[in-house]
Each structure stands twice: as C-alpha cells, then as structure tokens.
Design an enzyme around this catalytic site. Structure first.
Site, PDB file in Angstrom:
ATOM      1  N   GLU A   1      79.413  32.494  53.289  1.00  0.00           N
ATOM      2  CA  GLU A   1      79.545  33.584  54.468  1.00  0.00           C
ATOM      3  C   GLU A   1      80.851  34.406  55.212  1.00  0.00           C
ATOM      4  OE1 GLU A   1      75.325  31.985  56.601  1.00  0.00           O
ATOM      5  OE2 GLU A   1      77.460  31.209  57.974  1.00  0.00           O
TER       6      GLU A   1
ATOM      7  N   GLU B   1      71.295  25.507  53.086  1.00  0.00           N
ATOM      8  CA  GLU B   1      71.332  25.478  54.571  1.00  0.00           C
ATOM      9  C   GLU B   1      69.634  24.790  54.274  1.00  0.00           C
ATOM     10  OE1 GLU B   1      74.571  27.570  55.417  1.00  0.00           O
ATOM     11  OE2 GLU B   1      72.905  27.855  54.463  1.00  0.00           O
TER      12      GLU B   1
END
Length: 277
Positions: free
Chosen positions: A117, A138
């Site tokens: 990210e 995730e």
C-alpha cells in the site's frame, strides 16, 4: 552532505537538501505497528512542508523485507484522524501521493499488505528482480485490505489484474509485477540501488515548482479521492473482528506468523493453504 536522523523504526536521511531517503528499520520483519504511525507522520509532515525537498525515496534496512503487514499482536491504540479526515495510515498514504515532491519506492524484499500500500501510494516503484515480492495477502486471512489498494490498483493495472492480485492473495515477484504494471521496472538486484540513486539525483536537479505542478496535474487524472478510501478502512476494521478472520489469523500465528521463518517468507503459500487445512 548526508545527514541522518533515526527514530525507533524509521530513519530519515537527508542526502541533500532536495533529496531525502526514508528507511524502514524495524527488525526482524519490518512489521508496521501502532508505534510506527507517529514516526512516519512526523516524516510525512516534513515532506509536505520542506521548501527545498524535491524527491524522497522509501526503502528498507531489513534484508528480505521492504515493509510487511500490520502488527496484529500490538496493543490497540486510538489515533485521531489525520489532516485528510482519514484514519492515520490511509491519511499518510494519501498525503504522500499528493505532496509536491516526487516519491519513489525502492523494493528489495517483501512488500506485503502495508508495504504494498505504501508502494502504491508512491509516484514510482522499482523492484529487485530476485528479491522483491509484492502482495495484498489479506483475503487469505479473511481480511479486507484497508490502505487503499482497491482504489489504487485498478487505476494502475486495470480491473482484471487488480482483482487477481486482491482475490488470489498470492505473492507476486518482481518480473510479473513489472509485466502487470504493479511496479515501473524490475531489474537485477545489483542494479537497483544505482538506478534509483541516479533517478532521484536527476529529479532533485530540476525545478521544485515545476515538479509540484506536474504531479498535481497527473494526480487530477489518476488519483482516487479521499472519499474512496474511507470504506476500505472501515471494511478492514470490521473484518478483523469477524470470527472467520480470527480463526485464520490464529492458524497463521500457530504456524509462525509474526516471527522470522517460512510463514513470513512464503506468506502467499500459507494463506492459500488455510482454507484447505
């Protein structure tokens, strides 16, 4: 003259007034936890406000790890919303993207979750062919990513490839990341530092106002709005509490998650096996 300041987990090196390096140095895995937030916030504030800075490079001092995932074992801490109104992590990432300074991620090792990210928030990403691994892992643990990849990845690599990255939760090496456009270039590890140094030094020689104006105009055509980030963080926070995620996280922890070893080194393999075990 190079000037370096070190907080507990993040080191800021002023290579020159116009060129800085931000190095993550939290052994053994560069896990991003609550304690990292104020340290990185102070650096982001400095990046935004410095009158001479033109380019910043984000890299790692930890062999094999750029930045990994969030620290799920840390004592929860409450932070106020950042300048954008977003929660601290997405706030800082949005501000890095919009700062009137060129930002470069130099990826040697795993950029997993938060690491991916941060790299996506940077203007450019360059990867070690042999050592870089990017992933949004995730979903394999029953989680929804919270740092903006659903908003950023489709703009960068297209909808289909973004969904492949997010829904496979798999590890992506440097060459495939380059093919997909996840990174600008993948190159031999021995060439990465020299290339990034030369590019950063070149950008640092140009006019700051022009750099900022070019970034602003590119941002208008390419950056997601802050409003797109809000539901991602909310979905992440909610997903962590769900029983399915708690079960999967416990299985990972029992296998060695958060510790040096095979789980952290091959996280894509282990999260892929959770649903079949």
């Amino acid at each position: 003259m190079t000037h370096s300041t070190k907080t507990h987990r993040v080191r800021l090196t002023q290579v020159s007034p116009s060129y800085w390096r931000v190095t993550f140095d939290h052994p053994p895995l560069n896990i991003f936890g609550p304690e990292t937030i104020p340290e990185l916030e102070a650096i982001v504030e400095a990046i935004e406000s410095d009158r001479d800075l033109k380019v910043v490079v984000f890299d790692s001092a930890i062999d094999g790890f750029f930045i990994t995932h969030y620290d799920f074992l840390a004592e929860p801490k409450s932070f106020p919303a950042g300048k954008t109104g977003l929660q601290p992590l997405p706030d800082m990432l949005a501000r890095i993207s919009r700062a009137p300074v060129a930002s470069i991620a130099s990826i040697r090792g795993r950029a997993t979750g938060v690491g991916s990210e941060l790299a996506l928030a940077c203007d450019m990403r360059f990867a070690s062919r042999e050592k870089a691994i990017l992933s949004q892992w995730e979903l394999g643990a029953g989680l929804v990513p919270g740092g903006g990849p659903m908003a950023r990845l489709p703009r960068l690599i297209g909808r289909g490839r973004a969904l492949e990255v997010l829904l496979s939760a798999n590890d992506i090496g440097g060459d495939l990341a380059e093919l997909y456009g996840y990174v600008n270039r993948s190159m031999p590890d021995s060439e990465l530092d020299g290339f990034v140094e030369a590019l950063a030094t070149r950008i640092a020689s140009f006019d700051k106002q022009a750099i900022g104006e070019i970034k602003h105009l590119v941002n208008l055509a390419s950056l997601p709005s802050d409003a797109e980030m809000i539901p991602e963080w909310d979905a992440f926070a909610a997903s962590v509490q769900r029983p399915a995620a708690q079960i999967r996280l416990k299985k990972l922890l029992d296998q060695g998650f958060h510790k040096p070893g095979d789980v952290e080194t091959r996280l894509g393999h282990y999260v892929g096996a959770l649903g079949r075990s």
